[in-house]
Motif scaffolding. Structure first.
Motif, PDB file in Angstrom:
ATOM      1  N   LYS A   1       0.937  -1.398   0.061  1.00 14.36           N
ATOM      2  CA  LYS A   1      -0.024  -0.003   0.054  1.00 14.36           C
ATOM      3  C   LYS A   1       0.897   1.158  -0.101  1.00 14.36           C
ATOM      4  CE  LYS A   1      -3.666   2.268   2.825  1.00 14.36           C
ATOM      5  NZ  LYS A   1      -4.251   2.293   3.897  1.00 14.36           N
ATOM      6  N   GLU A   2       1.921   1.129   0.868  1.00 16.60           N
ATOM      7  CA  GLU A   2       2.963   2.433   0.940  1.00 16.60           C
ATOM      8  C   GLU A   2       3.569   2.624  -0.552  1.00 16.60           C
ATOM      9  OE1 GLU A   2       5.277   5.641   2.193  1.00 16.60           O
ATOM     10  OE2 GLU A   2       3.459   4.532   3.311  1.00 16.60           O
ATOM     11  N   ALA A   3       3.868   1.602  -1.041  1.00 13.31           N
ATOM     12  CA  ALA A   3       4.330   1.798  -2.537  1.00 13.31           C
ATOM     13  C   ALA A   3       3.555   2.340  -3.390  1.00 13.31           C
ATOM     14  CB  ALA A   3       4.981   0.383  -3.051  1.00 13.31           C
ATOM     15  N   LYS A   4       2.071   2.104  -3.416  1.00 15.67           N
ATOM     16  CA  LYS A   4       1.241   2.746  -4.279  1.00 15.67           C
ATOM     17  C   LYS A   4       1.050   3.855  -3.993  1.00 15.67           C
ATOM     18  CE  LYS A   4      -1.163  -1.872  -5.500  1.00 15.67           C
ATOM     19  NZ  LYS A   4      -2.145  -2.740  -5.385  1.00 15.67           N
ATOM     20  N   ASN A   5       1.170   4.258  -2.649  1.00 16.96           N
ATOM     21  CA  ASN A   5       0.774   5.668  -2.326  1.00 16.96           C
ATOM     22  C   ASN A   5       1.936   6.740  -2.795  1.00 16.96           C
ATOM     23  OD1 ASN A   5      -1.389   5.101  -0.864  1.00 16.96           O
ATOM     24  ND2 ASN A   5      -0.510   4.910   1.290  1.00 16.96           N
ATOM     25  N   ARG A   6       3.319   5.896  -2.999  1.00 14.13           N
ATOM     26  CA  ARG A   6       4.265   6.736  -3.703  1.00 14.13           C
ATOM     27  C   ARG A   6       4.360   6.762  -4.947  1.00 14.13           C
ATOM     28  NH1 ARG A   6       9.592   6.083   0.330  1.00 14.13           N
ATOM     29  NH2 ARG A   6       8.352   6.406   2.309  1.00 14.13           N
ATOM     30  N   ASP A   7       3.097   6.138  -5.645  1.00 10.24           N
ATOM     31  CA  ASP A   7       2.963   5.933  -6.970  1.00 10.24           C
ATOM     32  C   ASP A   7       3.863   5.316  -7.786  1.00 10.24           C
ATOM     33  OD1 ASP A   7       0.615   7.648  -7.139  1.00 10.24           O
ATOM     34  OD2 ASP A   7       1.842   9.501  -7.114  1.00 10.24           O
ATOM     35  N   MET A   8       4.245   3.924  -7.187  1.00  6.49           N
ATOM     36  CA  MET A   8       5.431   3.181  -7.766  1.00  6.49           C
ATOM     37  C   MET A   8       4.552   2.013  -8.528  1.00  6.49           C
ATOM     38  SD  MET A   8       7.885   2.704  -4.636  1.00  6.49           S
ATOM     39  CE  MET A   8       8.597   3.993  -3.880  1.00  6.49           C
ATOM     40  N   VAL A   9       5.170   1.859  -9.608  1.00  4.46           N
ATOM     41  CA  VAL A   9       4.719   0.814 -10.333  1.00  4.46           C
ATOM     42  C   VAL A   9       5.314  -0.574 -10.209  1.00  4.46           C
ATOM     43  CG1 VAL A   9       4.197  -0.246 -12.764  1.00  4.46           C
ATOM     44  CG2 VAL A   9       4.047   2.394 -12.346  1.00  4.46           C
ATOM     45  N   LEU A  10       4.695  -1.780  -9.660  1.00  2.00           N
ATOM     46  CA  LEU A  10       5.396  -2.927  -9.424  1.00  2.00           C
ATOM     47  C   LEU A  10       5.502  -3.683 -10.451  1.00  2.00           C
ATOM     48  CD1 LEU A  10       3.538  -3.367  -5.643  1.00  2.00           C
ATOM     49  CD2 LEU A  10       5.648  -2.224  -6.322  1.00  2.00           C
ATOM     50  N   THR A  11       6.925  -3.965 -11.100  1.00  2.00           N
ATOM     51  CA  THR A  11       6.880  -4.783 -12.377  1.00  2.00           C
ATOM     52  C   THR A  11       7.419  -6.131 -12.020  1.00  2.00           C
ATOM     53  OG1 THR A  11       9.188  -3.370 -12.753  1.00  2.00           O
ATOM     54  CG2 THR A  11       7.064  -2.536 -13.497  1.00  2.00           C
ATOM     55  N   ASN A  12       8.466  -6.233 -11.292  1.00  2.00           N
ATOM     56  CA  ASN A  12       9.088  -7.650 -11.036  1.00  2.00           C
ATOM     57  C   ASN A  12       8.249  -8.454 -10.144  1.00  2.00           C
ATOM     58  OD1 ASN A  12      11.532  -6.625 -12.301  1.00  2.00           O
ATOM     59  ND2 ASN A  12      12.239  -5.582 -10.671  1.00  2.00           N
ATOM     60  N   GLN A  13       8.453  -9.831 -10.630  1.00  2.00           N
ATOM     61  CA  GLN A  13       7.776 -10.608  -9.942  1.00  2.00           C
ATOM     62  C   GLN A  13       8.720 -11.561  -9.225  1.00  2.00           C
ATOM     63  OE1 GLN A  13       4.321 -11.477 -10.201  1.00  2.00           O
ATOM     64  NE2 GLN A  13       4.038  -9.599 -11.292  1.00  2.00           N
ATOM     65  N   PRO A  14       8.470 -11.702  -8.015  1.00 12.53           N
ATOM     66  CA  PRO A  14       9.112 -12.626  -7.248  1.00 12.53           C
ATOM     67  C   PRO A  14       9.044 -14.169  -7.596  1.00 12.53           C
ATOM     68  CG  PRO A  14       7.444 -12.200  -5.812  1.00 12.53           C
ATOM     69  CD  PRO A  14       7.222 -11.511  -7.371  1.00 12.53           C
ATOM     70  N   PHE A  15      10.301 -15.083  -7.277  1.00 12.18           N
ATOM     71  CA  PHE A  15      10.505 -16.278  -7.630  1.00 12.18           C
ATOM     72  C   PHE A  15      10.671 -16.799  -6.350  1.00 12.18           C
ATOM     73  CE2 PHE A  15      10.822 -14.448 -11.650  1.00 12.18           C
ATOM     74  CZ  PHE A  15       9.724 -15.161 -12.490  1.00 12.18           C
ATOM     75  N   ASN A  16      10.550 -18.466  -6.166  1.00 16.05           N
ATOM     76  CA  ASN A  16      11.028 -19.203  -5.095  1.00 16.05           C
ATOM     77  C   ASN A  16      10.390 -18.590  -3.659  1.00 16.05           C
ATOM     78  OD1 ASN A  16      12.731 -20.839  -6.840  1.00 16.05           O
ATOM     79  ND2 ASN A  16      14.405 -19.350  -6.737  1.00 16.05           N
ATOM     80  N   PHE A  17       9.296 -17.970  -4.053  1.00 19.26           N
ATOM     81  CA  PHE A  17       8.672 -17.332  -2.706  1.00 19.26           C
ATOM     82  C   PHE A  17       8.445 -18.412  -1.522  1.00 19.26           C
ATOM     83  CE2 PHE A  17       4.966 -15.564  -0.282  1.00 19.26           C
ATOM     84  CZ  PHE A  17       5.397 -14.226  -0.383  1.00 19.26           C
ATOM     85  N   ALA A  18       8.705 -17.997  -0.305  1.00 17.77           N
ATOM     86  CA  ALA A  18       8.481 -19.124   0.963  1.00 17.77           C
ATOM     87  C   ALA A  18       8.082 -18.163   2.167  1.00 17.77           C
ATOM     88  CB  ALA A  18       9.724 -19.675   1.073  1.00 17.77           C
ATOM     89  N   VAL A  19       7.061 -18.659   2.728  1.00 19.74           N
ATOM     90  CA  VAL A  19       6.560 -18.151   3.822  1.00 19.74           C
ATOM     91  C   VAL A  19       7.148 -18.552   5.033  1.00 19.74           C
ATOM     92  CG1 VAL A  19       4.578 -17.432   5.224  1.00 19.74           C
ATOM     93  CG2 VAL A  19       4.493 -17.235   2.863  1.00 19.74           C
ATOM     94  N   LYS A  20       8.020 -18.035   5.999  1.00 20.68           N
ATOM     95  CA  LYS A  20       8.556 -18.536   7.074  1.00 20.68           C
ATOM     96  C   LYS A  20       7.711 -18.037   8.371  1.00 20.68           C
ATOM     97  CE  LYS A  20      11.902 -20.091   4.809  1.00 20.68           C
ATOM     98  NZ  LYS A  20      11.988 -21.209   4.327  1.00 20.68           N
TER      99      LYS A  20
END
Length: 629
Positions: free
Chosen positions: A352-371
């Motif tokens: 949400k903070e990134a969107k408030n700063r008008d950032m465009v999220l382009t990169n997709q994460p890989f090997n995503f793991a929740v600890k």
């Protein structure tokens, strides 16, 4: 259809009894007896049907006792008694069915709120579609007075929505762009365009209906015991009737004993109370998943709370960003691109903070793991990224230097939650996040204590400084910080081993194991995850902790009502049997009293439907001040 048939049979048999009385006045005794026999046959048919079904299933039902007694009465020529017994028994069963339907009105009210169609914007045109044809991503147009058909996000417009069907709160909520709306609610005034996120059976409203249906079918321990008791009781009464006949040689007395011993009021004493209590909770925005849960809830003496999203609003904000070798905006963008796949409150806050700063999220994460309880790891743009607490970073080869650690401790003392970000085994920065405490949290804890809860505990994965600050503000008895999901489970196990009756209140995936283990698991439905809601025994559909004391009081009132019904039913049967054996109670009069006892049990249960309405503005003393319950 079956209900209509039963009402018709009751009506016809009642008319035949009236005709028989008229023939009696006219001294037409033969016609009187014929009308009485016909009334017995008409009213007796559904009773015989149920008795035969029970015998085929190798069960002894109450209906079997009635049929034996009625056949005996016909054989000895007591036509008045046979007609009166069948009519009263059938009329009592009809009243029971009608009353159970009334107590289920909460479910019918909910189902009536389901809209059948919605206006969808397609290619710039307004198209009215049946709700089954609406799909995820459709843009729904809602105008004043219309029901909302889907769960989704407001993309255009503003308005006030009555969310009573979801939250139990009648005060309209102001909804604007970016806010979530629920299907089954009503737009009181305004105009909204909503992007559908959940449709059909996936909506919160559909799940509420499903949960209420399941809850009203689920049986309590007391109810199951009474059903087993009836299966033993019926053959026992048959044996006792034979003994009474052998000692008295009085067939009429024996038949009277047989009929009066029917435990009708006892058998329905539990289900009518439980269905009424569960229905009341559903109307108030609290789903109690069955009678056994209601009984367990009434016994609880310790309430354990998660912090984030439960005692706090679950809408945290980024309060500070400090880079270590990386610029603030770069740090936020990198963290947001990884956290875009996370369901955790803190992760969504960074996005949400990134969107408030008008950032465009382009990169997709890989090997995503929740600890669980620590954070997440992922590969982003060929970089190994670790986001979470200090322990997670150090376990993944990223050292947190003393300067960074001192900064983090200071932030925590201010009440912030600190998120460390590591990139390729180097500390990239720290993101500080703070969440507001729910306005009703302290009052809820005070109310629970006033109602007899012996201890309140907070279990959180957050740092000890933030946890202690929240606990001190709310007056919580004990607090355990930096806990993993398995630590929360171990704490619940320890409390149960000490003989405590534990309720666990939470909202996230991390809370699901502890919620499942507790004697009563309570999930925050409006902000909670599906995992927590499905695991929980009680779901608070409103974003309001104050529902917990209400539900606790309702559970106690329901169990108290159930016990009142049981004692009254047993006492009535005992007194009637004594009256029969001493020659003071006869077949028709005894049956009348018996059916009146059934009616009284039902009316007593109906009081639960109105529970809370008379006390809606009840005032609670809190620290010398007054607050509404």
């Amino acid at each position: 259809m079956e209900k209509i048939k039963k009402s018709h049979i009751v009506m016809v048999s009642g008319m035949l009894l009236g005709i028989a009385f008229l023939f009696y006045l006219l001294k037409l005794l033969l016609w009187r007896d014929a009308a009485l026999i016909l009334a017995t046959v008409v009213a007796g048919y559904p009773i015989v049907k149920k008795a035969v079904q029970a015998v085929r299933m190798r069960a002894f039902s109450i209906e079997l006792l009635v049929i034996i007694a009625v056949v005996g009465a016909l054989i000895i020529g007591e036509y008045v008694e046979s007609a009166a017994v069948t009519f009263l028994f059938l009329f009592g069963a009809y009243l029971e069915t009608r009353t159970l339907e009334k107590t289920r009105n909460s479910l019918k009210t909910l189902m009536d709120m389901v809209p059948l169609e919605a206006t969808v914007l397609q290619g710039g045109r307004k198209v009215i579609l049946p709700i089954e044809n609406i799909v995820k991503g459709d843009r729904i147009l809602i105008q004043s007075g219309e029901k909302i058909a889907v769960d989704g996000k407001v993309v255009e417009g503003q308005g006030f929505i009555n969310q009573a069907t979801i939250t139990g709160e009648s005060v309209p909520a102001n909804k604007k762009r970016g806010d979530t709306v629920f299907g089954g609610t009503i737009l009181d005034n305004g105009y909204l365009e909503v992007e559908a996120e959940k449709v059909g059976d996936d909506t919160a409203f559909a799940k509420i209906i499903e949960l209420v249906e399941e809850a009203q079918e689920a049986k309590a321990k007391t109810q199951r015991f009474l059903e087993r008791f009836a299966n033993v009781y019926t053959p026992g009464i048959l044996v006792l009737s034979v003994i009474v006949f052998l000692f008295t040689q009085n067939i009429e007395l024996t038949l009277t004993f047989l009929v009066i011993a029917c435990p009708g009021a006892l058998v329905i004493s539990a289900p009518v109370s439980l269905v009424a209590g569960i229905g009341n909770g559903a109307k108030a925005g609290t789903l109690v998943k069955g009678g056994e849960v209601m009984e367990n809830l009434a016994k609880m003496d310790v309430v354990v709370f998660d912090k984030t999203g439960t005692l706090t609003k679950g809408k945290p904000e980024v309060t500070g960003v400090k880079g270590f070798g990386m610029k603030e905006d770069q740090l936020i963008k990198l963290a947001a691109e990884v956290e875009a796949r996370s369901e955790h409150h803190l992760g969504r806050t960074i996005v949400k903070e990134a969107k408030n700063r008008d950032m465009v999220l382009t990169n997709q994460p890989f090997n995503f793991a929740v600890k669980k309880g620590q954070g997440i790891t992922a590969t982003l743009d060929k970089k190994h990224v670790v986001i979470g607490n200090r322990k997670l970073l150090e376990n993944n080869g990223t050292r947190v230097n003393n300067d960074a650690y001192s900064f983090a401790i200071q932030e925590e003392k201010y009440g912030n939650t600190v998120i460390f970000v590591g990139v390729n085994n180097q500390l990239a920065g720290i993101i500080s996040i703070a969440d507001q405490i729910r306005r009703e949290a302290r009052e809820t804890i005070e109310h629970l204590r006033a109602l007899g809860i012996k201890q309140t505990i907070m279990l959180t994965g957050d740092n000890k400084h933030s946890a202690k600050k929240v606990a001190d503000q709310l007056g919580i008895d004990r607090v355990f910080a930096e806990m993993l999901p398995e630590d929360k489970v171990a704490q619940i196990k320890q409390l149960k081993a000490e003989g405590k009756r534990v309720a666990m209140v939470g909202d996230g995936i991390n809370d699901a194991p502890a919620i499942a283990l507790a004697d009563v698991g309570i999930a925050m439905g409006a902000v909670g995850t599906d995992a927590a809601m499905e695991t929980a025994d009680v779901v608070l559909m409103g974003d309001n902790l104050a529902k917990i004391p209400y539900t606790y009081r309702l559970a106690k009132a329901t169990v108290r009502n159930l016990k009142q019904n049981m004692f009254f039913a047993v006492g009535t049967v005992g007194l009637l049997l004594a009256g029969v054996l001493f020659g003071k109670v006869f077949l028709a009069s005894g049956m009348l009293i018996h059916e009146l006892s059934v009616l009284i049990v039902i009316l007593n249960a109906i009081r639960l439907v109105r529970f809370g309405k008379r006390n809606k503005k009840r005032i609670w003393p809190i620290n010398g001040k007054l607050a509404k319950a």
